[in-house]
Write a protein that holds these residues in place. Structure first.
Motif, PDB file in Angstrom:
ATOM      1  N   GLY A  24      56.267  57.522  62.240  1.00 32.17           N
ATOM      2  CA  GLY A  24      56.490  57.677  60.806  1.00 32.17           C
ATOM      3  C   GLY A  24      57.960  57.574  60.462  1.00 32.17           C
ATOM      4  N   ALA A  25      58.814  58.223  61.251  1.00 23.92           N
ATOM      5  CA  ALA A  25      60.256  58.172  61.002  1.00 23.92           C
ATOM      6  C   ALA A  25      60.799  56.761  61.217  1.00 23.92           C
ATOM      7  CB  ALA A  25      60.978  59.169  61.911  1.00 23.92           C
ATOM      8  N   LEU A  26      60.351  56.090  62.270  1.00 22.04           N
ATOM      9  CA  LEU A  26      60.792  54.718  62.524  1.00 22.04           C
ATOM     10  C   LEU A  26      60.306  53.794  61.414  1.00 22.04           C
ATOM     11  CD1 LEU A  26      62.130  52.579  64.298  1.00 22.04           C
ATOM     12  CD2 LEU A  26      60.043  52.499  65.665  1.00 22.04           C
ATOM     13  N   GLY A  27      59.081  54.002  60.971  1.00 22.85           N
ATOM     14  CA  GLY A  27      58.534  53.200  59.879  1.00 22.85           C
ATOM     15  C   GLY A  27      59.336  53.363  58.597  1.00 22.85           C
ATOM     16  N   ASP A  28      59.730  54.594  58.294  1.00 22.49           N
ATOM     17  CA  ASP A  28      60.551  54.840  57.105  1.00 22.49           C
ATOM     18  C   ASP A  28      61.896  54.137  57.214  1.00 22.49           C
ATOM     19  OD1 ASP A  28      58.533  56.417  56.060  1.00 22.49           O
ATOM     20  OD2 ASP A  28      59.497  58.317  56.591  1.00 22.49           O
ATOM     21  N   ARG A  29      62.489  54.187  58.385  1.00 20.32           N
ATOM     22  CA  ARG A  29      63.787  53.529  58.576  1.00 20.32           C
ATOM     23  C   ARG A  29      63.647  52.012  58.450  1.00 20.32           C
ATOM     24  NH1 ARG A  29      68.293  53.970  63.209  1.00 20.32           N
ATOM     25  NH2 ARG A  29      69.814  52.681  62.128  1.00 20.32           N
ATOM     26  N   PHE A  30      62.590  51.450  59.026  1.00 23.72           N
ATOM     27  CA  PHE A  30      62.390  50.009  58.945  1.00 23.72           C
ATOM     28  C   PHE A  30      62.122  49.583  57.505  1.00 23.72           C
ATOM     29  CE2 PHE A  30      60.094  45.998  59.304  1.00 23.72           C
ATOM     30  CZ  PHE A  30      60.940  45.293  60.135  1.00 23.72           C
ATOM     31  N   LYS A  31      61.332  50.374  56.780  1.00 20.84           N
ATOM     32  CA  LYS A  31      61.040  50.056  55.384  1.00 20.84           C
ATOM     33  C   LYS A  31      62.327  50.056  54.556  1.00 20.84           C
ATOM     34  CE  LYS A  31      57.540  52.142  53.622  1.00 20.84           C
ATOM     35  NZ  LYS A  31      56.659  53.163  53.027  1.00 20.84           N
ATOM     36  N   ALA A  32      63.189  51.042  54.770  1.00 20.35           N
ATOM     37  CA  ALA A  32      64.464  51.095  54.055  1.00 20.35           C
ATOM     38  C   ALA A  32      65.326  49.885  54.404  1.00 20.35           C
ATOM     39  CB  ALA A  32      65.202  52.397  54.379  1.00 20.35           C
ATOM     40  N   TYR A  33      65.339  49.513  55.662  1.00 21.13           N
ATOM     41  CA  TYR A  33      66.090  48.344  56.128  1.00 21.13           C
ATOM     42  C   TYR A  33      65.594  47.084  55.423  1.00 21.13           C
ATOM     43  CZ  TYR A  33      66.811  44.434  59.427  1.00 21.13           C
ATOM     44  OH  TYR A  33      67.084  43.224  59.999  1.00 21.13           O
TER      45      TYR A  33
ATOM     46  N   ALA B 281      77.665  42.811  58.377  1.00 23.93           N
ATOM     47  CA  ALA B 281      77.085  44.153  58.179  1.00 23.93           C
ATOM     48  C   ALA B 281      75.584  44.137  58.456  1.00 23.93           C
ATOM     49  CB  ALA B 281      77.360  44.629  56.752  1.00 23.93           C
ATOM     50  N   PHE B 282      74.908  43.060  58.041  1.00 21.93           N
ATOM     51  CA  PHE B 282      73.477  42.925  58.325  1.00 21.93           C
ATOM     52  C   PHE B 282      73.238  42.918  59.834  1.00 21.93           C
ATOM     53  CE2 PHE B 282      70.037  40.004  59.510  1.00 21.93           C
ATOM     54  CZ  PHE B 282      68.948  40.717  59.021  1.00 21.93           C
ATOM     55  N   CYS B 283      74.041  42.153  60.536  1.00 19.07           N
ATOM     56  CA  CYS B 283      73.901  42.078  61.997  1.00 19.07           C
ATOM     57  C   CYS B 283      74.115  43.460  62.628  1.00 19.07           C
ATOM     58  CB  CYS B 283      74.905  41.082  62.576  1.00 19.07           C
ATOM     59  SG  CYS B 283      74.592  39.379  62.077  1.00 19.07           S
ATOM     60  N   ALA B 284      75.129  44.162  62.157  1.00 16.62           N
ATOM     61  CA  ALA B 284      75.434  45.487  62.703  1.00 16.62           C
ATOM     62  C   ALA B 284      74.298  46.472  62.442  1.00 16.62           C
ATOM     63  CB  ALA B 284      76.741  46.008  62.111  1.00 16.62           C
ATOM     64  N   GLU B 285      73.628  46.347  61.319  1.00 14.83           N
ATOM     65  CA  GLU B 285      72.524  47.259  61.029  1.00 14.83           C
ATOM     66  C   GLU B 285      71.221  46.830  61.708  1.00 14.83           C
ATOM     67  OE1 GLU B 285      70.224  49.283  57.269  1.00 14.83           O
ATOM     68  OE2 GLU B 285      72.319  48.687  57.027  1.00 14.83           O
TER      69      GLU B 285
ATOM     70  N   ARG C 277      70.823  45.330  64.750  1.00 12.65           N
ATOM     71  CA  ARG C 277      70.776  45.594  66.206  1.00 12.65           C
ATOM     72  C   ARG C 277      70.187  46.959  66.551  1.00 12.65           C
ATOM     73  NH1 ARG C 277      75.897  43.076  65.689  1.00 12.65           N
ATOM     74  NH2 ARG C 277      75.736  40.893  66.300  1.00 12.65           N
ATOM     75  N   PRO C 278      70.653  48.063  65.934  1.00 12.87           N
ATOM     76  CA  PRO C 278      70.055  49.359  66.293  1.00 12.87           C
ATOM     77  C   PRO C 278      68.583  49.482  65.894  1.00 12.87           C
ATOM     78  CG  PRO C 278      71.918  49.670  64.778  1.00 12.87           C
ATOM     79  CD  PRO C 278      71.816  48.221  65.072  1.00 12.87           C
ATOM     80  N   ILE C 279      68.208  48.839  64.794  1.00  4.62           N
ATOM     81  CA  ILE C 279      66.797  48.854  64.391  1.00  4.62           C
ATOM     82  C   ILE C 279      65.950  48.178  65.474  1.00  4.62           C
ATOM     83  CG2 ILE C 279      65.132  47.842  62.748  1.00  4.62           C
ATOM     84  CD1 ILE C 279      66.499  50.038  61.352  1.00  4.62           C
ATOM     85  N   LEU C 280      66.407  47.024  65.937  1.00  9.76           N
ATOM     86  CA  LEU C 280      65.666  46.300  66.974  1.00  9.76           C
ATOM     87  C   LEU C 280      65.645  47.088  68.277  1.00  9.76           C
ATOM     88  CD1 LEU C 280      66.881  42.650  66.299  1.00  9.76           C
ATOM     89  CD2 LEU C 280      64.669  43.682  65.683  1.00  9.76           C
ATOM     90  N   ASN C 281      66.752  47.746  68.616  1.00  4.99           N
ATOM     91  CA  ASN C 281      66.788  48.570  69.831  1.00  4.99           C
ATOM     92  C   ASN C 281      65.781  49.715  69.744  1.00  4.99           C
ATOM     93  OD1 ASN C 281      68.753  47.005  71.050  1.00  4.99           O
ATOM     94  ND2 ASN C 281      70.433  48.272  70.303  1.00  4.99           N
ATOM     95  N   MET C 282      65.724  50.377  68.582  1.00  5.91           N
ATOM     96  CA  MET C 282      64.765  51.466  68.400  1.00  5.91           C
ATOM     97  C   MET C 282      63.331  50.950  68.507  1.00  5.91           C
ATOM     98  SD  MET C 282      66.583  53.682  65.315  1.00  5.91           S
ATOM     99  CE  MET C 282      65.029  53.805  64.528  1.00  5.91           C
ATOM    100  N   LEU C 283      63.092  49.798  67.925  1.00  4.21           N
ATOM    101  CA  LEU C 283      61.767  49.207  67.958  1.00  4.21           C
ATOM    102  C   LEU C 283      61.354  48.862  69.384  1.00  4.21           C
ATOM    103  CD1 LEU C 283      59.333  48.028  66.445  1.00  4.21           C
ATOM    104  CD2 LEU C 283      60.660  45.936  66.162  1.00  4.21           C
TER     105      LEU C 283
END
Length: 144
Positions: free
Chosen positions: A79-88, A103-107, A109-115
């Motif tokens: 749920g927390a990851l889903g919320d972060r991805f939705k905001a992204y 800035a898009f690239c910097a944001e 990378r961590p989303i993809l790492n978490m996924l």
């Protein structure tokens, strides 16, 4: 529960995530970034719906408390990851990506790492479930 289908979905998500990861390693925005983002979003929506409908309810009915607890924890984290991805996805329009590529690239990378970390955790759980099912049913894997 179809663990093979979940694994296929993970593999497809992983391929798209790696393609997006490659794209954000470029100095200039390559063609197809928007397509990759939306492809990943669609794959994730399909996968999460499958998990919510079948995977987690099945795990929560397990006779083993360890499995039920792990499922509850992973579902909460999802749920927390889903919320972060939705905001992204909401925060980064195609126009903003073009304007703020670094800035898009910097944001991204961590989303993809978490996924990818999440997929790894679920894959390990799938392995445990498959192993437990094999033991419960008294079957053994054949060696080649």
């Amino acid at each position: 529960m179809d663990l093979d289908e979940l694994r296929r979905q993970h593999a497809a998500i992983g391929l798209t995530a790696r393609a997006l990861e490659q794209a954000v390693s470029e100095t200039y925005q390559p063609d197809g970034v928007a397509r990759l983002r939306w492809q990943l979003a669609r794959q994730l929506m399909t996968h999460v719906a499958f998990e919510d409908r079948i995977f987690y309810p099945t795990l929560k009915r397990s006779a083993e408390a360890r499995t039920r607890d792990r499922a509850t924890m992973l579902e909460r984290e999802l749920g927390a990851l889903g919320d972060r991805f939705k905001a992204y996805m909401t925060d980064w329009s195609d126009a903003r990506i073009r304007r703020e590529w670094p800035a898009f690239c910097a944001e991204t990378r961590p989303i993809l790492n978490m996924l990818m970390d999440r997929i790894g955790q679920e894959d390990r759980l799938f392995d445990t479930l498959a192993h437990d099912r094999t033991i419960r049913h008294g079957t053994t894997a054949r060696s080649a």
